[in-house]
Design an enzyme around this catalytic site. Structure first.
Site, short mmCIF file in Angstrom:
data_model
loop_
_atom_site.label_atom_id
_atom_site.label_comp_id
_atom_site.label_asym_id
_atom_site.label_seq_id
_atom_site.Cartn_x
_atom_site.Cartn_y
_atom_site.Cartn_z
N GLU A 129 19.18 -24.46 58.00
CA GLU A 129 18.73 -25.24 56.95
C GLU A 129 19.84 -25.98 56.05
O GLU A 129 19.73 -25.75 54.85
CB GLU A 129 17.82 -24.37 55.84
CG GLU A 129 16.42 -23.78 56.69
CD GLU A 129 15.54 -23.30 55.67
OE1 GLU A 129 15.83 -22.95 54.47
OE2 GLU A 129 14.61 -22.88 56.19
N GLU B 270 12.34 -20.85 63.11
CA GLU B 270 11.87 -19.92 61.94
C GLU B 270 10.60 -20.40 61.88
O GLU B 270 10.15 -21.55 61.61
CB GLU B 270 12.74 -20.42 60.91
CG GLU B 270 12.93 -19.15 59.66
CD GLU B 270 13.90 -19.22 58.78
OE1 GLU B 270 13.76 -19.27 57.55
OE2 GLU B 270 15.26 -19.17 59.18
#
Length: 778
Positions: free
Chosen positions: A425, A504
């Protein structure tokens, strides 16, 4: 203090004797974990050998002083670090090396020091490593004192004062293993051997060995001997060659050994081999190393996802942070083994190391147990993240290349690793082509040291960052995305040549279906496998998105995942904790208030064709398996007694589960994860204390204080109950029950005998259990 001095003296004498006798031939690796001096705070002059550290605490590493607490809402680690302490910790160790070994080269290897570590030997500064997750080594040779009358002092300063340094718990101190290594001047370079098995089949495999030999002495002719050994110790194939090794250079050698009918490393059968490399000068062993490998072929395909040895698998993975719950960041291997075994039960076959290099023995365990691994480098590049503004982003520009190189060199021989990730991220500019350069420079470093595995990253909101449209994702070997599965599906269907994976994912049904129903989706990694410390808002100290809680208790999402991923017949009953569908999902039939609980919303998670539900032996009907794997639902008028679900396939009962309403707490039951322990740092057992009624039914609402005690042949290293708002310390011998249970994590303290553990709750019958110490394993 007398005992402390004796321990220190014995340690030095042992090391001296050990060094004198074993440094005759070859490489020698000595466990350097024992008998360090430790103190907290900034200490002037502590790096100097003459510094007086007699008042410091004596301990063994691995050691995480942050987990010792206390919890405090005002601790600067805040929500990211779980409100546990930060600061400076000092470690010192004194040792001797015999004069006969003065011609050896000595180095110290640290598997991880949290964080911003500085290391000195005899007052000379060896270096600094900001990244607390990386393994590193230093050459001690030029600064050592040799001889039985001379001592050496190594000092380590670990500093995580600057906070908030992470979005999740880091720990503090020398929290992984340490080794002292002695080699001859001609030796295999540290992490300098790479072993690959390109395109193996069940009929034949070629084991390719590339090794670097470093020579800090005179040129010479050496014999290189390589053996491939199976798991029974049998030498399958050997190779021998004469090699001319130049002086003061690194010589790179390539060898190939063919293995007929190899046993391939697989998720279902993780066969391992060892490769022994030995270097001789005449008949004298100069250096030796043993590397464990697996022979396997892993690949990602755009149309059908992940393949291992020409068999198509879905990677059913979880993300794991590096903490072990109550033990903090200093995690015995036995804790990881217990955790991975439970994840296997649910059907998990993949691990993402979120979001940093892990301890090397964790990867050994994945090799042994048959997990495929996404090996990840960083949570941040240059852009800061909320609640971790003073983290690795402060060091990325200076250190990313060295840290990436070191992780790849250390990890590249593990068969479990099938893909690398270089970021999670990431909030840096990801425009193309300028923003892509940071990705490409990291990918190039990975490929320089290991070009056998693809590289990805966990993209964050790609439709916002436009990476699917600006050319960034099109350059990635495998496109990884966190959450928003529909975006990844749409991206692949617009670009069917892309290889894709969920890096994820949450526990909800539609995210499972995105993996189940799309052949091109290689896998997914659930957030997370276990609850982890930090990333929580006070009074919570723990993020509770795991399949299992900190103490290893099953949760609603693990029960449901079991029904989706398990290969065995599964049936699990859960109910809403409060009346009429309110509250949370729990797995019992004992409401907190029997008088106000009359409408129970019940779900049954099952992979069986048909499930029939009974309450006090009265059938509440049968339901077929939904095509979308959703749970089977009943609205039940609550009655005290027993609720039971029966799973059937082809009309035959294949599994069942039942819950019975508990009465008043009457006694404690102790169970243990295993009954035998070895006296070493990594071996543990979990003793679970469960409060039950007179019939042995767990009292799910009991929160009594449980006091553990143990004989001196063992020690309690931590207690826990899994409660995310529990602020009690983990280092004592008592904790409150949560949902009727608590655990004590036990180690052996002697080399033989038995260990007796007791659990006491005021007003209840005391319980005891016994463990055996395995004297053959230390």
């Amino acid at each position: 203090m007398k005992n402390s001095k004796n321990i220190r003296a014995c340690s030095l004498l042992f090391f001296l004797a050990f060094a004198t006798t074993i440094f005759a031939q070859g490489r020698q690796t000595i466990n350097f974990d024992a008998n360090w001096q430790f103190t907290k705070g900034e200490i002037a002059g502590a790096e100097k050998p003459e510094f007086n550290d007699k008042s410091w605490r004596i301990l063994n590493v691995p050691h995480d002083w942050s987990i010792e607490g206390p919890y405090d809402r005002d601790n600067p680690t805040a929500r990211g670090g779980g409100y546990l302490p930060a600061g400076i910790g000092w470690y010192r160790k004194t040792f001797k090396v015999d004069a006969a070994d003065a011609n050896k080269l000595f180095s110290v290897e640290f598997d991880g020091v949290m964080a911003n570590s500085d290391v000195w030997i005899n007052g000379t500064h060896l270096g600094k490593r900001p990244y607390g997750y990386i393994s590193f080594s230093y050459d001690l040779t030029p600064y050592l004192n040799f001889g039985k009358d001379k001592t050496n002092t190594i000092a380590v300063r670990a500093d995580n004062t600057i906070q908030p340094a992470s979005r999740y718990y880091t720990g503090a101190g020398i929290y992984r293993h340490v080794r002292l290594v002695a080699v001859n001047k001609t030796h295999f370079k540290h992490w300098g051997t790479q072993i690959t098995t390109p395109n193996p089949t069940a009929k034949k495999a070629v084991v390719s060995i590339k090794t670097e030999i470093e020579n800090k002495g005179a040129a010479g002719t050496y014999k290189l001997q390589i053996e491939v050994v199976d798991n029974t110790g049998k030498v399958l194939k050997a190779s021998e060659s004469q090699e001319n090794i130049a002086a003061n250079k690194i010589t790179e050698l390539f060898k190939e050994i063919e293995i007929i009918n190899p046993k391939l490393w697989d998720i279902e059968a993780p066969h391992l081999y060892t490769v022994n490399t030995k270097l001789y000068s005449g008949k004298t062993l100069v250096d030796n190393q043993t590397i464990t490998i697996g022979i396997r072929n892993a690949e990602f395909r755009a149309d059908t996802g992940f393949w291992l040895n020409n068999k198509n698998y879905k990677i059913k993975g979880v993300c794991l942070h590096h903490d072990g719950g109550a033990v903090g960041a200093a995690v015995p291997l036995g804790v990881w083994k217990e955790r991975l075994q439970k994840l296997k039960e649910v059907g998990v076959n993949g691990i993402r190391t979120s979001h940093n290099p892990v301890a090397p023995e964790f990867l050994d365990l994945c090799d042994q147990m048959g997990f495929v691994v996404m090996d990840e480098t960083f949570d941040t590049w240059t852009a800061a993240k909320h609640n971790g503004e003073k983290g690795y982003n402060l060091y990325f520009k200076e250190w990313w290349e060295q840290d990436t190189k070191d992780m790849i060199l250390r990890d590249r021989n593990h068969p479990s690793i099938v893909i690398y990730s270089i970021g999670n991220e990431i909030h840096d500019d990801l425009s193309y082509p300028e923003g892509y350069k940071k990705y490409k420079m990291q990918e190039d470093v990975v490929k320089k040291y290991d070009n056998t595995r693809p590289v990805t990253m966990a993209l964050f909101r790609p439709n916002v960052s436009k990476v699917y449209d600006n050319g960034y994702a099109a350059q990635m070997e495998v496109v990884g995305q966190n959450y928003r599965e529909n975006e990844l599906i749409a991206a692949h269907e617009a670009h069917p040549e892309w290889k894709v994976i969920g890096t994820e994912n949450t526990h909800v049904l539609n995210q499972w279906l995105a993996l189940r129903d799309k052949p091109y989706m290689a896998g997914q990694f659930l957030w997370t496998g276990y609850d982890y410390l930090g990333e929580a808002d006070w009074p919570e100290t723990t993020n509770n998105q795991g399949l299992f809680d900190r103490a290893g208790n099953w949760k609603q999402q693990s029960l449901q995942r079991d029904s989706w991923w398990s290969a065995e017949p599964v049936v699990h009953i859960v109910r809403k904790s409060d009346n009429a569908g309110a509250g949370v999902w729990v797995s019992d039939w004992t409401p907190s208030d029997f008088d106000t609980y009359d409408n129970a919303k019940v779900n049954v998670y099952s992979n069986c064709e048909e499930v029939e539900l009974f309450l006090n032996d009265k059938s509440l009907g049968s339901l077929k398996k939904p095509a979308d794997d959703s749970p089977r639902e009943w609205n039940v008028t609550f009655e005290e007694g027993t609720i039971k679900a029966i799973g059937k396939n082809n009309g035959k009962v294949v599994t069942q589960e039942e819950h019975t309403s508990a009465g008043k707490p009457a006694k404690i039951i102790l169970t243990q994860s295993k009954g035998t322990l070895a006296n070493n740092w990594d071996d543990v057992t979990f003793v679970t204390a469960t409060i039950v009624d007179e019939k042995g039914i767990r009292c799910a609402n009991a929160d009594n204080l449980i006091k553990f005690s143990i004989t001196d042949s063992g020690k309690i290293i931590a207690v826990d109950n899994g409660n995310i708002i529990n602020h009690d310390g983990y280092q004592g011998q008592k904790t409150r029950a949560y949902q009727g249970k608590a655990i004590a994590i036990i180690k052996a303290a002697k080399d033989s005998g038995t260990i007796s553990i007791k659990a006491d709750v005021e007003g209840l019958t005391q319980e005891a259990t016994t463990l055996s110490i395995d004297s053959d394993k230390k």
